[in-house]
Design a protein around this motif. Sequence first.
Motif, PDB file in Angstrom:
ATOM      1  N   TYR A  78     -12.190  46.609  21.142  1.00  0.00           N
ATOM      2  CA  TYR A  78     -10.973  45.970  21.043  1.00  0.00           C
ATOM      3  C   TYR A  78      -9.506  46.748  20.251  1.00  0.00           C
ATOM      4  CZ  TYR A  78     -12.501  42.822  24.019  1.00  0.00           C
ATOM      5  OH  TYR A  78     -13.597  42.058  25.643  1.00  0.00           O
ATOM      6  N   ALA A  79     -10.005  46.890  19.134  1.00  0.00           N
ATOM      7  CA  ALA A  79      -8.437  47.795  18.610  1.00  0.00           C
ATOM      8  C   ALA A  79      -8.490  48.959  18.592  1.00  0.00           C
ATOM      9  CB  ALA A  79      -9.766  47.125  16.637  1.00  0.00           C
ATOM     10  N   GLY A 115      -9.138  41.252  24.401  1.00  0.00           N
ATOM     11  CA  GLY A 115      -9.010  42.833  25.536  1.00  0.00           C
ATOM     12  C   GLY A 115      -7.663  42.445  26.332  1.00  0.00           C
ATOM     13  N   ALA A 116      -6.799  42.246  26.797  1.00  0.00           N
ATOM     14  CA  ALA A 116      -5.748  41.832  27.463  1.00  0.00           C
ATOM     15  C   ALA A 116      -4.957  42.081  25.947  1.00  0.00           C
ATOM     16  CB  ALA A 116      -4.994  40.444  28.712  1.00  0.00           C
ATOM     17  N   VAL A 117      -4.816  41.541  25.202  1.00  0.00           N
ATOM     18  CA  VAL A 117      -4.283  41.264  24.231  1.00  0.00           C
ATOM     19  C   VAL A 117      -3.910  43.373  23.365  1.00  0.00           C
ATOM     20  CG1 VAL A 117      -2.812  40.622  22.080  1.00  0.00           C
ATOM     21  CG2 VAL A 117      -3.953  39.138  23.708  1.00  0.00           C
ATOM     22  N   ALA A 118      -5.119  43.942  23.486  1.00  0.00           N
ATOM     23  CA  ALA A 118      -5.337  44.617  22.697  1.00  0.00           C
ATOM     24  C   ALA A 118      -4.384  46.161  23.984  1.00  0.00           C
ATOM     25  CB  ALA A 118      -7.023  44.949  23.017  1.00  0.00           C
ATOM     26  N   LEU A 119      -4.120  45.856  25.754  1.00  0.00           N
ATOM     27  CA  LEU A 119      -3.977  46.440  25.790  1.00  0.00           C
ATOM     28  C   LEU A 119      -2.650  46.106  26.266  1.00  0.00           C
ATOM     29  CD1 LEU A 119      -6.499  46.330  29.065  1.00  0.00           C
ATOM     30  CD2 LEU A 119      -5.909  48.039  28.172  1.00  0.00           C
ATOM     31  N   LEU A 120      -1.903  45.588  26.263  1.00  0.00           N
ATOM     32  CA  LEU A 120      -0.878  45.532  25.788  1.00  0.00           C
ATOM     33  C   LEU A 120       0.135  45.783  24.025  1.00  0.00           C
ATOM     34  CD1 LEU A 120      -0.153  41.092  27.069  1.00  0.00           C
ATOM     35  CD2 LEU A 120       1.426  43.663  27.572  1.00  0.00           C
ATOM     36  N   VAL A 121      -0.764  46.070  23.340  1.00  0.00           N
ATOM     37  CA  VAL A 121      -0.426  46.297  22.502  1.00  0.00           C
ATOM     38  C   VAL A 121       0.044  47.362  22.968  1.00  0.00           C
ATOM     39  CG1 VAL A 121      -1.167  46.906  19.934  1.00  0.00           C
ATOM     40  CG2 VAL A 121      -1.767  44.036  20.486  1.00  0.00           C
ATOM     41  N   ALA A 122      -1.202  48.194  23.497  1.00  0.00           N
ATOM     42  CA  ALA A 122      -1.388  49.839  23.032  1.00  0.00           C
ATOM     43  C   ALA A 122      -0.363  50.002  23.820  1.00  0.00           C
ATOM     44  CB  ALA A 122      -3.009  50.368  24.200  1.00  0.00           C
TER      45      ALA A 122
ATOM     46  N   GLU B 110      10.343  42.273  22.396  1.00  0.00           N
ATOM     47  CA  GLU B 110      10.485  42.311  23.383  1.00  0.00           C
ATOM     48  C   GLU B 110       9.023  42.579  24.266  1.00  0.00           C
ATOM     49  OE1 GLU B 110      13.116  44.555  25.960  1.00  0.00           O
ATOM     50  OE2 GLU B 110      10.996  44.576  28.081  1.00  0.00           O
ATOM     51  N   PRO B 111       8.092  43.118  23.678  1.00  0.00           N
ATOM     52  CA  PRO B 111       6.358  42.991  23.853  1.00  0.00           C
ATOM     53  C   PRO B 111       6.077  41.937  23.173  1.00  0.00           C
ATOM     54  CG  PRO B 111       6.947  45.091  22.511  1.00  0.00           C
ATOM     55  CD  PRO B 111       7.795  44.499  22.492  1.00  0.00           C
ATOM     56  N   ALA B 112       6.235  41.415  21.504  1.00  0.00           N
ATOM     57  CA  ALA B 112       5.936  40.213  21.396  1.00  0.00           C
ATOM     58  C   ALA B 112       5.939  38.857  22.485  1.00  0.00           C
ATOM     59  CB  ALA B 112       7.102  40.011  19.732  1.00  0.00           C
ATOM     60  N   ILE B 113       7.488  38.840  23.381  1.00  0.00           N
ATOM     61  CA  ILE B 113       7.503  37.585  23.833  1.00  0.00           C
ATOM     62  C   ILE B 113       6.690  38.506  25.230  1.00  0.00           C
ATOM     63  CG2 ILE B 113       8.662  36.949  25.602  1.00  0.00           C
ATOM     64  CD1 ILE B 113      11.255  37.833  24.139  1.00  0.00           C
ATOM     65  N   ALA B 114       5.981  39.163  25.150  1.00  0.00           N
ATOM     66  CA  ALA B 114       5.468  39.469  26.311  1.00  0.00           C
ATOM     67  C   ALA B 114       3.803  39.314  25.792  1.00  0.00           C
ATOM     68  CB  ALA B 114       5.103  40.855  26.785  1.00  0.00           C
ATOM     69  N   LEU B 117       3.272  35.355  26.106  1.00  0.00           N
ATOM     70  CA  LEU B 117       3.555  34.386  27.382  1.00  0.00           C
ATOM     71  C   LEU B 117       1.762  34.373  27.545  1.00  0.00           C
ATOM     72  CD1 LEU B 117       6.322  35.786  29.260  1.00  0.00           C
ATOM     73  CD2 LEU B 117       6.073  33.099  28.138  1.00  0.00           C
ATOM     74  N   VAL B 118       1.023  35.941  27.628  1.00  0.00           N
ATOM     75  CA  VAL B 118      -0.285  36.094  28.003  1.00  0.00           C
ATOM     76  C   VAL B 118      -1.422  35.071  27.160  1.00  0.00           C
ATOM     77  CG1 VAL B 118      -2.135  38.110  28.500  1.00  0.00           C
ATOM     78  CG2 VAL B 118       0.381  38.617  28.910  1.00  0.00           C
ATOM     79  N   SER B 119      -0.907  35.937  25.938  1.00  0.00           N
ATOM     80  CA  SER B 119      -1.448  35.572  24.711  1.00  0.00           C
ATOM     81  C   SER B 119      -1.870  33.356  25.064  1.00  0.00           C
ATOM     82  CB  SER B 119      -1.424  35.668  23.310  1.00  0.00           C
ATOM     83  OG  SER B 119      -2.109  34.605  22.867  1.00  0.00           O
TER      84      SER B 119
END
Lengths: 173, 235
Positions: A78-79, A115-122, B110-114, B117-119
């Motif tokens: 994931y990293a 997974g979902a968080v890793a994609l958002l980070v990217a 902004e990404p932190a809030i996104a 929400l997901v997390s």
Amino acid sequence: MAEQSGNGSGSDPDIPLDPFSHAYGGRSAFASSTKPPLMHHYVPFSQSLRGYSGGRLRVDAVAGLTVAALALPSSMAYAELAGLPVTAGLYALLLPVLAYALLGSAPRVVVGPEGAVALLVASALAPLAAAGSAQYTALAAALAIAVGAVFVLARLLRLGWVADYFSQSVLVG
Amino acid sequence: MILSQLEKVTGVSSEFDNAIRAAVDIISHIGDANPATLAVGGATLGVLVLFERFLPRWPGALVVVVLGILASWLFDLQSRGVAVAGSIPAGLPSLARPHVTGSQMLSLAEPAIAIFLVSFSDSILTARSFAARHNETVDADQELLAFGAASVAAGFTQGMPIGTSGSRTAVNDSMKATSQVSGLVSVATMAVILLFLTAPIRLPAASGPGRGDRVRVAETRRRRTVAGVGPQQPS
């Protein structure tokens, strides 16, 4: 307590307050009689250890070992998915998991890179720095702090009730 | 989800978006798959199913991971074309503030809030669905605090934003974990691995994230049967 019962029987004999003051355990009448101590309130882990036994320890230890064995390769993957060095994923399995273990109210939930968080980070960091650079890694860590700040802010605003409106079907998807 | 795992197990990927066409595509190209990758994926699934069937009390997932590490080491899987997650760098993180400027921090709001929400939605739903099976309640406000602390801890130890791992939670639950002592044990295990065991471990990636997810699929299926819930729409 003695004073309360004295008040109860003294001021109005028709309303016996003795049983109530007993139920309140000597605390003010408006404090909930079931309110747990602060330690149990903010550190649910301390409460979950009530009546802990050797048998449970053995089961929990095997489960913990298995989770660690699974978490090791997946957190690295994931990293990399997030464009980070594998250490970012591995380090996210140490203090964060410890913090959740002590503060979380769910006894079985496992936190960590996902997974979902890793994609958002990217997708969030791609326009800000080159993937794999030191700046990118620092931004990912800063982003984690920012996310934590939003969580704490939501806690201070007591926004937990929002969760009651999430649909379970979101989870299965 | 099953399809994405199929791609990992066979090492064959499809460019079709449609699930059924992608499945057909992967199966028709299975001849192109790397035999070693296919063997690792198949063996992983086989061992898991056998443990589930004949030794349900044994930690099948743990055995698979240990076997995977051993196999990777003994047969030098990487040279045979099996994707390997890579070797593990030694050492523990230090407590340090990430070096970013104030304006960069602002652009992260902004990404932190996104991500929040997901997390948060994913975490609370996972926590509640597992708690419901044990007649427990999850305090959402307390979860907010716990995740806040965990995320901040990740940020100050060179980590990355985190969420709830559904697959690892499912494994933890199926291993009958009763408390977060299991979490403490996994932290201690990770610390020991990072400090002392980094050199000998090389992990087959194909059996990495996927394995837990397969267990989760089986878990979800069983859960539906037990709860008598009708078929739900997978995405």
